[in-house]
Design a protein around this motif. Structure first.
Motif, short mmCIF file in Angstrom:
data_model
loop_
_atom_site.label_atom_id
_atom_site.label_comp_id
_atom_site.label_asym_id
_atom_site.label_seq_id
_atom_site.Cartn_x
_atom_site.Cartn_y
_atom_site.Cartn_z
N ASP A 96 3.72 -2.94 -2.01
CA ASP A 96 4.96 -2.51 -1.40
C ASP A 96 5.42 -1.09 -1.35
O ASP A 96 6.58 -0.79 -1.82
CB ASP A 96 6.17 -3.50 -1.46
CG ASP A 96 7.20 -3.55 -0.56
OD1 ASP A 96 6.90 -3.08 0.40
OD2 ASP A 96 8.29 -4.06 -0.81
N SER A 97 4.20 -0.22 -1.20
CA SER A 97 4.48 1.31 -1.47
C SER A 97 4.03 2.04 -0.18
O SER A 97 3.28 1.41 0.40
CB SER A 97 3.86 1.94 -3.00
OG SER A 97 4.34 1.12 -3.87
N LEU A 98 4.54 3.25 -0.15
CA LEU A 98 3.89 3.98 0.90
C LEU A 98 3.69 5.53 0.13
O LEU A 98 4.38 5.89 -0.50
CB LEU A 98 5.31 4.25 1.92
CG LEU A 98 5.03 5.27 3.08
CD1 LEU A 98 3.81 4.44 4.06
CD2 LEU A 98 6.23 5.19 3.79
N LEU A 99 2.51 5.92 0.49
CA LEU A 99 1.91 7.25 0.31
C LEU A 99 2.44 8.18 1.19
O LEU A 99 2.07 8.14 2.32
CB LEU A 99 0.47 7.35 0.01
CG LEU A 99 -0.22 8.45 -0.18
CD1 LEU A 99 0.18 9.02 -1.48
CD2 LEU A 99 -1.79 8.32 -0.21
N LEU A 117 -9.88 5.28 4.44
CA LEU A 117 -11.23 4.37 4.13
C LEU A 117 -10.70 2.95 3.58
O LEU A 117 -11.19 1.92 3.97
CB LEU A 117 -11.90 5.32 3.26
CG LEU A 117 -12.70 6.40 3.84
CD1 LEU A 117 -13.63 6.96 2.65
CD2 LEU A 117 -13.44 5.94 4.76
N PHE A 118 -9.62 2.96 2.87
CA PHE A 118 -9.21 1.65 2.10
C PHE A 118 -7.99 1.13 2.87
O PHE A 118 -7.39 0.17 2.43
CB PHE A 118 -8.97 1.88 0.64
CG PHE A 118 -10.09 2.37 -0.24
CD1 PHE A 118 -10.81 1.19 -0.84
CD2 PHE A 118 -10.48 3.58 -0.42
CE1 PHE A 118 -12.11 1.43 -1.48
CE2 PHE A 118 -11.68 3.77 -1.05
CZ PHE A 118 -12.52 2.64 -1.64
N LYS A 119 -7.49 1.53 3.90
CA LYS A 119 -6.58 1.01 4.63
C LYS A 119 -5.24 0.77 4.09
O LYS A 119 -4.62 -0.32 4.25
CB LYS A 119 -7.18 -0.31 5.53
CG LYS A 119 -8.22 -0.39 6.35
CD LYS A 119 -8.83 -1.52 6.98
CE LYS A 119 -9.87 -1.39 7.81
NZ LYS A 119 -10.49 -2.34 8.39
N LEU A 120 -4.73 1.87 3.28
CA LEU A 120 -3.44 1.93 2.66
C LEU A 120 -2.56 2.57 3.43
O LEU A 120 -2.80 3.33 4.58
CB LEU A 120 -3.80 2.51 1.14
CG LEU A 120 -4.91 1.97 0.42
CD1 LEU A 120 -5.18 2.94 -0.85
CD2 LEU A 120 -4.25 0.54 -0.09
N PRO A 121 -1.29 2.21 3.26
CA PRO A 121 -0.33 2.77 4.03
C PRO A 121 0.41 4.10 3.78
O PRO A 121 0.41 4.37 2.60
CB PRO A 121 1.18 1.80 3.92
CG PRO A 121 0.75 1.10 2.22
CD PRO A 121 -0.73 1.21 2.42
N ASN A 370 12.36 3.80 9.61
CA ASN A 370 11.50 2.89 10.55
C ASN A 370 9.93 2.55 9.72
O ASN A 370 9.50 1.55 9.94
CB ASN A 370 11.26 3.77 11.76
CG ASN A 370 10.35 3.27 12.82
OD1 ASN A 370 10.22 1.93 13.01
ND2 ASN A 370 9.51 4.06 13.57
N CYS A 371 9.64 3.55 9.09
CA CYS A 371 8.33 3.67 8.51
C CYS A 371 8.39 2.47 7.32
O CYS A 371 7.59 1.60 7.23
CB CYS A 371 7.68 4.82 7.77
SG CYS A 371 7.46 5.97 8.86
N LYS A 372 9.63 2.27 6.80
CA LYS A 372 9.74 1.30 5.78
C LYS A 372 9.79 -0.09 6.32
O LYS A 372 9.11 -0.99 5.68
CB LYS A 372 11.25 1.45 4.85
CG LYS A 372 11.75 0.52 4.14
CD LYS A 372 12.80 1.15 3.01
CE LYS A 372 13.29 0.12 2.11
NZ LYS A 372 13.87 -1.08 2.60
N ASN A 373 10.53 -0.17 7.48
CA ASN A 373 10.48 -1.48 7.99
C ASN A 373 8.96 -1.89 8.55
O ASN A 373 8.40 -2.98 8.55
CB ASN A 373 11.25 -1.40 9.50
CG ASN A 373 12.83 -1.44 9.08
OD1 ASN A 373 13.25 -1.74 8.04
ND2 ASN A 373 13.67 -0.69 9.95
#
Length: 376
Positions: A96-99, A117-121, A370-373
Motif C-alpha cells: 500500500d505504498s506509492l513511489l 520492470l516489477f510492475k510497482l506503483p 486520485n492517485c491514492k484511490n
C-alpha cells in the motif's frame, strides 16, 4: 496505512539526534502535497550524509518524514547498486505504498526502470527535459537513455505531473496534469515605469554559465546602443570562471554590470521590486522559478524561445538563441516604450496569478488524491 516513498537526487543531512536537514528545493511545503491528499507517512529516498553538528548553515529541518532509506543507505549513489536497497523498496511498494520519481534525475533513471520492470506503483514528477544533461560528461548518452525510458515508462505510471505542456507532449501519461513546482504566496501589482536616476534596471537570476545563457546577455548588451543608462544585475553562483572574468573586464558604454553572487530570497525580491526588465536567456530549462518570481512582482519578462516558456512569456518577447541581435532588438524596443513595459507588467501579474499557492495546492491535492484511490 498509505505511504509515499519520495525519491530525489539532493543530498540531505542527518544529525546525531535524528533530524533531517534539507538544502532547499525539497522542503516541508513541497512535501505537504502528500499529506493534503491523505497519505499517512512519507519515506524520503535520496543521497544523504551524516552531520557532526545539529544546525548547518543554509539547511532547514524537514518534519514528519521517515528517514529509513536515508539512515540505512548513507553516502552517494552506491545504494542504487545495492540488492538490499531494492529488496527494501520492493517490500514497501507491495504494501500500500506509492513511489514518487523526480524525473529526469540520476536517481530517477534507476528507479523508474525498476518500478516499470516489477510492475510497482509509481508517479512521475517531470521537472525538466532530458537535454539538461547534454553539457555534462557523457551527457548525450544520458539524454538518449532518459528520453527512451521516459517514452517507455511514463505512460505506464499511475500518474504524472508536468511543469510545462511540452513535457506532457513529449512523455504523455493518460492520468497527467500540468502544475509547476513553483508556488507564489504574494503577488504584487502592475508597475509604473520611469527611469530612476536616468537609468533602467535589468535583472537576470541564474548561475554564470553557458546553460543559463549569461554569455548571450553580455554579448547582446556589449553591442546595445541605448540613450538611457542601464544597470544589469546578475544574481547567482559562478560556474564558468572564464565568463566571470570576461564580465569583470568588460567596459560597456552606458551599462553597469553588477554580479551579486548568491543572495537570500528577500534580497532577490528587493532587487526585483526595483527592476524594470527581467531577462531569462537559458539554453536549457523546464520552467524557471525565477521567471514566475519576477512576474509576481509585476516585472516585464523577456526570455529565450525555450518550449517551457511558451505560454508564459509572450512570443513577441522571446528571442532566438541562435540568432545574433535577436535579444538586443527586443530589449531596445521594450525599454524605449513605457506603454509596452506597462502592458508587459499587467501580463506578468496575470500569468503569476495562475501560480498562486492556493491554486497550485488544490490541483496537487486533487491529483494525488486520485492517485491514492487508484492504488487502493
Amino acid at each position: 496505512m498509505t505511504k509515499i516513498i519520495f525519491s530525489h537526487a539532493l543530498v540531505f543531512k542527518l544529525t546525531q539526534s535524528g533530524r533531517i536537514l534539507t538544502p532547499g528545493g525539497i522542503d516541508n511545503n513541497y512535501l505537504r502535497r502528500f499529506f493534503d491528499a491523505g497519505f499517512d507517512d512519507i519515506y524520503l529516498l535520496s543521497r544523504s550524509s551524516v552531520s557532526d553538528v545539529e544546525d548547518v548553515e543554509g539547511y532547514r529541518e524537514l518534519e514528519n518524514v521517515n528517514s529509513f532509506f536515508l539512515s540505512k543507505y548513507t553516502g552517494g549513489y552506491k545504494f542504487l547498486f545495492s540488492y538490499s536497497f531494492y529488496r527494501d523498496l520492493y517490500k514497501l511498494l507491495k504494501n500500500d505504498s506509492l513511489l514518487i520519481i523526480n524525473y529526469p534525475s540520476s536517481t530517477g533513471l534507476f528507479l523508474i526502470l525498476f518500478a516499470y520492470l516489477f510492475k510497482l506503483p509509481y508517479v512521475v514528477e517531470v521537472a525538466s527535459d532530458s537535454d539538461q544533461y547534454k553539457e555534462k560528461r557523457f551527457g548525450i548518452v544520458v539524454d538518449v537513455v532518459s528520453n527512451l525510458l521516459g517514452k517507455i515508462c511514463i505512460p505506464r505510471a499511475v500518474g504524472a505531473l508536468y511543469v510545462a505542456q511540452f513535457l506532457k507532449d513529449k512523455w504523455n501519461c493518460n492520468n497527467g496534469d500540468i502544475v509547476s513546482n513553483v508556488h507564489i504566496e504574494n503577488i504584487s501589482s502592475a508597475k509604473l515605469f520611469e527611469p530612476k536616476d536616468g537609468k533602467y534596471v535589468v535583472t537576470t537570476v541564474g548561475a554564470i554559465s553557458y546553460r543559463k545563457g549569461i554569455d548571450v546577455i553580455v554579448d547582446e548588451f556589449e553591442d546595445l546602443s541605448f540613450s538611457h543608462k542601464i544597470e544589469l544585475n546578475i544574481i547567482g553562483p559562478v560556474i564558468d570562471e572564464g565568463l566571470k572574468q570576461r564580465i569583470d573586464n568588460l567596459k560597456i558604454h552606458n551599462v553597469d554590470i553588477i554580479c551579486h553572487g548568491i543572495l537570500k530570497r528577500d534580497e532577490v525580491i528587493s532587487i526585483l521590486d526595483h527592476t524594470d526588465l527581467y531577462i531569462q536567456a537559458s539554453r536549457s530549462e523546464g520552467l524557471p522559478r525565477s521567471v514566475i518570481e519576477a512576474m509576481s512582482r509585476g516585472v516585464p519578462v523577456v526570455s529565450s524561445n525555450l518550449p517551457g516558456l511558451k505560454g508564459i512569456v509572450d512570443e513577441q518577447f522571446q528571442f532566438r538563441l541562435n540568432q545574433s541581435g535577436s535579444l538586443k532588438k527586443i530589449v531596445s524596443e521594450v525599454l524605449s516604450s513605457r506603454e509596452i513595459l506597462s502592458k508587459m507588467s499587467v501580463s506578468s501579474i496575470r500569468v503569476a496569478s495562475g501560480f498562486h499557492i492556493d491554486f497550485t495546492r488544490l490541483k496537487r491535492k486533487q491529483f494525488y488524491s486520485n492517485c491514492k484511490n487508484l492504488i487502493q
